[in-house]
Design a protein around this motif. Structure first.
Motif, short mmCIF file in Angstrom:
data_model
loop_
_atom_site.label_atom_id
_atom_site.label_comp_id
_atom_site.label_asym_id
_atom_site.label_seq_id
_atom_site.Cartn_x
_atom_site.Cartn_y
_atom_site.Cartn_z
N VAL A 27 127.96 -4.94 71.37
CA VAL A 27 128.40 -6.18 70.73
C VAL A 27 127.84 -7.36 71.52
CG1 VAL A 27 130.38 -7.57 70.02
CG2 VAL A 27 130.52 -5.08 69.91
N SER A 28 127.06 -8.20 70.85
CA SER A 28 126.57 -9.43 71.45
C SER A 28 127.51 -10.55 71.05
CB SER A 28 125.15 -9.74 70.98
OG SER A 28 124.26 -8.75 71.45
N VAL A 29 127.99 -11.31 72.03
CA VAL A 29 129.00 -12.35 71.81
C VAL A 29 128.43 -13.70 72.19
CG1 VAL A 29 131.30 -13.13 72.45
CG2 VAL A 29 130.82 -10.69 72.37
N LEU A 30 128.52 -14.66 71.27
CA LEU A 30 128.06 -16.02 71.51
C LEU A 30 129.18 -17.00 71.16
CD1 LEU A 30 125.68 -17.92 72.24
CD2 LEU A 30 125.15 -17.96 69.80
N PRO A 31 129.71 -17.74 72.14
CA PRO A 31 130.73 -18.75 71.82
C PRO A 31 130.11 -19.89 71.00
CG PRO A 31 130.66 -18.29 74.18
CD PRO A 31 129.48 -17.62 73.57
N THR A 32 130.87 -20.38 70.02
CA THR A 32 130.42 -21.48 69.17
C THR A 32 131.52 -22.53 69.07
OG1 THR A 32 131.24 -20.48 67.14
CG2 THR A 32 128.98 -19.93 67.78
N THR A 33 131.24 -23.61 68.37
CA THR A 33 132.24 -24.64 68.14
C THR A 33 132.89 -24.51 66.76
OG1 THR A 33 130.53 -26.13 67.31
CG2 THR A 33 131.07 -26.26 69.67
N ASN A 34 132.60 -23.44 66.05
CA ASN A 34 133.17 -23.22 64.72
C ASN A 34 134.65 -22.92 64.80
OD1 ASN A 34 130.59 -23.51 63.69
ND2 ASN A 34 130.22 -21.33 63.58
N LEU A 77 129.42 -12.87 66.52
CA LEU A 77 129.31 -11.51 67.03
C LEU A 77 128.24 -10.76 66.25
CD1 LEU A 77 133.12 -10.64 66.89
CD2 LEU A 77 131.89 -11.41 68.89
N VAL A 78 127.43 -10.00 66.95
CA VAL A 78 126.53 -9.05 66.29
C VAL A 78 126.90 -7.68 66.84
CG1 VAL A 78 124.18 -8.25 65.96
CG2 VAL A 78 124.66 -10.68 65.94
N ILE A 79 127.31 -6.79 65.93
CA ILE A 79 127.72 -5.45 66.31
C ILE A 79 126.58 -4.51 65.96
CG2 ILE A 79 129.39 -3.61 65.92
CD1 ILE A 79 131.38 -5.85 65.12
N GLY A 80 126.00 -3.93 66.99
CA GLY A 80 124.89 -2.99 66.80
C GLY A 80 125.34 -1.59 67.09
N ALA A 81 124.85 -0.64 66.30
CA ALA A 81 125.21 0.76 66.48
C ALA A 81 124.19 1.45 67.39
CB ALA A 81 125.26 1.46 65.14
N LYS A 82 124.70 2.31 68.28
CA LYS A 82 123.85 3.13 69.12
C LYS A 82 123.56 4.45 68.41
CE LYS A 82 124.98 1.94 73.81
NZ LYS A 82 125.70 2.43 75.00
#
Length: 116
Positions: A27-34, A77-82
């Motif tokens: 999971v790639s996590v990026l904080p935003t102002t949304n 969030l981008v959830i990538g599968a292994k």
């Protein structure tokens, strides 16, 4: 919870976000102002054929739909599968994804088992 759809949005989360690794997902996590969190799903062709990839995406979407209330607002969030995800049951995948979201500080597990 909204969806990430634009390839540029995915690239931004991958380049600037923080990855959190689990047994079956990344999971790639990026904080935003949304005011709302957005999520996108990435399942590579290396995982399997279209039927397998779509099954995994359906499972991930169902898990996130259940967990949407515990996800903090203001994150992309981008959830990538292994590759190991093909051997996982729904319960194993759900447990792993929730643990990774907690590790990424976007999930509050206060009511995570209330649906059982």
């Amino acid at each position: 919870m909204e969806r990430l759809k634009n390839p540029r949005e995915f690239s931004l989360v991958y380049s600037r976000g923080t990855p959190c690794f689990g047994k079956y997902v990344v999971v790639s996590v990026l904080p935003t102002t949304n005011q709302v969190s957005r999520v996108g799903f990435a399942v590579s062709k290396k995982i399997g054929n279209a039927v397998t990839r779509n099954k995994i995406k359906r499972r991930l979407r169902a898990i996130m739909q259940q967990a949407a209330r515990q996800v903090s607002p203001g994150y992309d969030l981008v959830i990538g599968a292994k590759r190991s995800v093909t051997g996982a049951s729904f319960a194993e995948l759900e447990r792993d994804l929730r643990q990774v979201l907690v590790k990424g500080h976007v999930y509050h597990a206060k009511a995570s088992t209330s649906y059982n």
